[in-house]
Design an enzyme around this catalytic site. Structure first.
Site, PDB file in Angstrom:
ATOM      1  CD  GLU A  88       2.881   8.349  12.423  1.00  0.00           C
ATOM      2  OE1 GLU A  88       3.637   7.534  13.143  1.00  0.00           O
ATOM      3  OE2 GLU A  88       1.738   8.377  12.552  1.00  0.00           O
TER       4      GLU A  88
ATOM      5  CG  ASP B  56      -2.025 -13.010   6.000  1.00  0.00           C
ATOM      6  OD1 ASP B  56      -1.458 -13.521   5.111  1.00  0.00           O
ATOM      7  OD2 ASP B  56      -2.874 -13.286   6.823  1.00  0.00           O
TER       8      ASP B  56
END
Ligand code: GLC
Ligand code: CA
Length: 568
Positions: A281, A229
């Site tokens: 990751e 956002d």
């Protein structure tokens, strides 16, 4: 007749050498992503507000529709002052929408159906009910707790004027003065949106690492990506200098938030590089999509450089007029600008912030971004023309190479709900503008599932947090599922053919059929949208059509026809 000569170059979806499936990790390059607005999708417990179990129970319908992924607007704990874009706890689910266990069940069910799940994340601001903001309010000026937000002394001898002249995107000043426990006024805090949405200070390492952990929290629960956002916000110019916005729209009525001291700052790219490392990751198949209202497209493309986000919403496409030259230009520019950084273009026509395209494409009056549509808006749209154009536009969009977004209800051809009574409106933009802007409630009305059920099947009790228009009975999903000429059937055919023919990873080549016709080839498909008054002879076998066509293609109709591909 047709002239097959291309206008200039082939427009290639980057990192693709032809109609090959995208690698599994790169699913997002070609994905069709369906936006779910949780409070308006399906209500499982009859309180009139959609919820996570409601979504889970309908996911099979989205799998049948043929989308690849869903994006959920925020479902986190929130006072709901901006429909959940005011988050008070980033690691939980609002009881209104369910529990963390419901979120886990939703993710598991989606994955079982082969749908990826993208969560909305709101890093620019929290809710004023967030523990950090409450802590800041009781902490003294200059304290570390205040440094996670923007607290400043006011101007003037008694500090009664805001620290600068910035205005909120929801109208009015972007600063609110705190009232201390003893009732006296204190410092001011910055909020680019509602007063209940204080902006985080992203210069604070504590804010940065907190968000790394929030991302990890949801990734560990199986979330496949994030829609970020206000990804053009976050970083504010040092010193917070005054700034006067002279135009919020360009001469074509398009929304602009170019570079201001509070939007589109270059410093934001460090944040996205950091987020890219965090999602990677977990796996190279997790993605980030930017809500970045930055223009022109060449600048927007900075948000999706190889070490930043994966996608950015193509708002310039959404805001482009229904005209051949304008559409051709924006499509070409989009593919070129995103290709230049190795990203796919995205395509989007509707979302929870804009007037639904079944109304917008037939608007006769000015409609600047954020104004919405109500009974007194100028140039009320013609519903028949709007739906016709919406179907033509959607069918054209779904043939474009890259990734497309579909906003819940557009597959039913839902129009904007223009006649919501004033007393029922809920958008903070409506209140902050004193009713001058209708805001976004009209595109957020709960979905019609069953034509004859209470609340059209949205909730068993017939409750609905915004009223649904009477005409929606005929647009309900059950009616459309049984009608091969419905908008729903058109989307389903288009999505199946798009997948089968690998249009998402294809190459676009313009076809010249005159000034009134938008036409291009992508793989085995020729896509023709007639915007002119002259009906066009149908040049081949129809694969999909936005209206049933006979020997000719009428005005405001798109068809996909079979194209014979020369063998190399
Ligand atoms: C984004 C959201 C919008 C929200 C605003 C503030 O633009 O899409 O719905 O009001 O951010 O969070
Ligand atoms: Ca509910």
């Amino acid at each position: 007749m047709c002239n097959d000569a291309p206008h200039g170059e082939d427009l290639v979806n980057p990192a693709e050498t032809g109609p090959m499936p995208a690698a599994a990790d790169d699913w997002w390059r070609t994905a069709v992503i369906y936006q779910i607005y949780p409070r308006s999708f399906a209500d499982s417990n009859g309180d009139g507000i959609g919820d996570l179990p409601g979504i889970t129970s309908h996911l099979h319908e989205l799998a049948t529709l043929g989308v690849d992924a869903i994006w959920l607007s925020p479902f986190y704990p929130s006072p709901q002052r901006d429909a959940g874009y005011d988050v008070s706890d980033y690691r939980d689910v609002d009881p209104l929408f369910g529990t963390l266990a419901d979120a886990d069940a939703l993710i598991a069910r989606a994955h079982e159906l082969g749908l990826r799940v993208i969560a909305d994340i709101v890093p620019n601001h929290s809710s004023s009910e967030h523990a950090w903001f409450k802590e800041a309010l009781v902490a003294p000026p200059g304290s570390p707790a205040r440094d996670r937000y923007f607290f400043r002394d006011g101007k003037g001898p008694d500090g009664s004027e805001p620290p600068n002249n910035w205005t909120s995107i929801f109208v009015g000043p972007a600063w609110t003065r705190e009232i201390r426990a003893d009732g006296t006024p204190g410092q001011w805090y910055l909020h680019l949106f509602d007063t209940t949405q204080p902006d985080f200070n992203w210069e604070s390492e504590e804010v940065r690492s907190e968000f790394d952990d929030i991302l990890r929290f949801w990734l560990a629960r199986g979330i496949d990506g994030f829609r970020v956002d206000v990804a053009h916000g976050l970083i504010k110019e040092e010193g917070l200098p005054d700034y006067t916005v002279d135009r919020t729209v360009d001469p074509d009525g398009r929304h602009t938030f170019a570079t201001t001291p509070f939007m589109g700052r270059d410093g934001v790219h460090d944040v996205w590089r950091r987020w890219r490392r965090v999602v990677e990751e977990v796996g190279a198949d997790r993605m980030l999509a930017a809500e970045a209202w930055v223009f022109p497209l060449e600048r927007m493309a900075h948000w999706v450089r190889p070490d930043e986000m994966h996608q950015a919403f193509n708002f310039p496409f959404l805001e482009t007029k229904w005209e051949v030259a304008a559409q051709r230009e924006i499509i070409g520019e989009s593919i070129r600008a995103f290709s230049a950084v190795g990203a796919p273009s995205t395509w989007v026509l509707s979302n929870h912030d804009v007037v639904r395209h079944a109304s917008r494409l037939a608007l006769m009056g000015e409609n600047p971004y954020g104004y919405g549509l109500g009974p007194k808006s100028p140039g009320q749209p013609d519903a028949v023309l709007g739906l016709r154009r919406a179907r033509a536009a959607s069918l054209m969009m779904l043939a474009l190479p890259g990734s497309s977004y579909v906003y819940q209800g557009e597959e039913l051809g839902l129009p904007e709900h223009v006649h919501i009574p004033d007393s029922k409106r809920q958008d903070p933009a409506w209140f902050r503008s004193g009713g001058e802007r209708y805001g976004r409630d009209g595109c957020r009305v709960p979905l019609p599932w069953k034509s004859t059920a209470p609340a059209y099947g949205f909730s068993d009790t017939g409750k609905s947090w915004l009223p649904q228009p009477a005409e929606w009975g005929t647009l309900a999903r059950d009616v459309q599922a049984a009608d091969s000429t419905s908008t729903l059937a058109m989307y389903q055919t288009a999505l199946a053919e798009r997948a089968e023919r690998r249009l998402g990873s294809g190459t676009l080549r313009w076809v010249d059929m005159g000034d009134d016709v938008l036409a291009f080839d992508n793989g085995t498909v020729r896509v023709i949208t007639n915007m002119g008054d002259e009906p066009l002879p149908l040049p081949g076998n129809v694969i999909a059509a936005s209206e049933s066509v006979g020997a000719t293609i009428p005005k405001d109709v798109t068809v996909w026809v079979e194209r014979t591909v020369p063998t190399a």
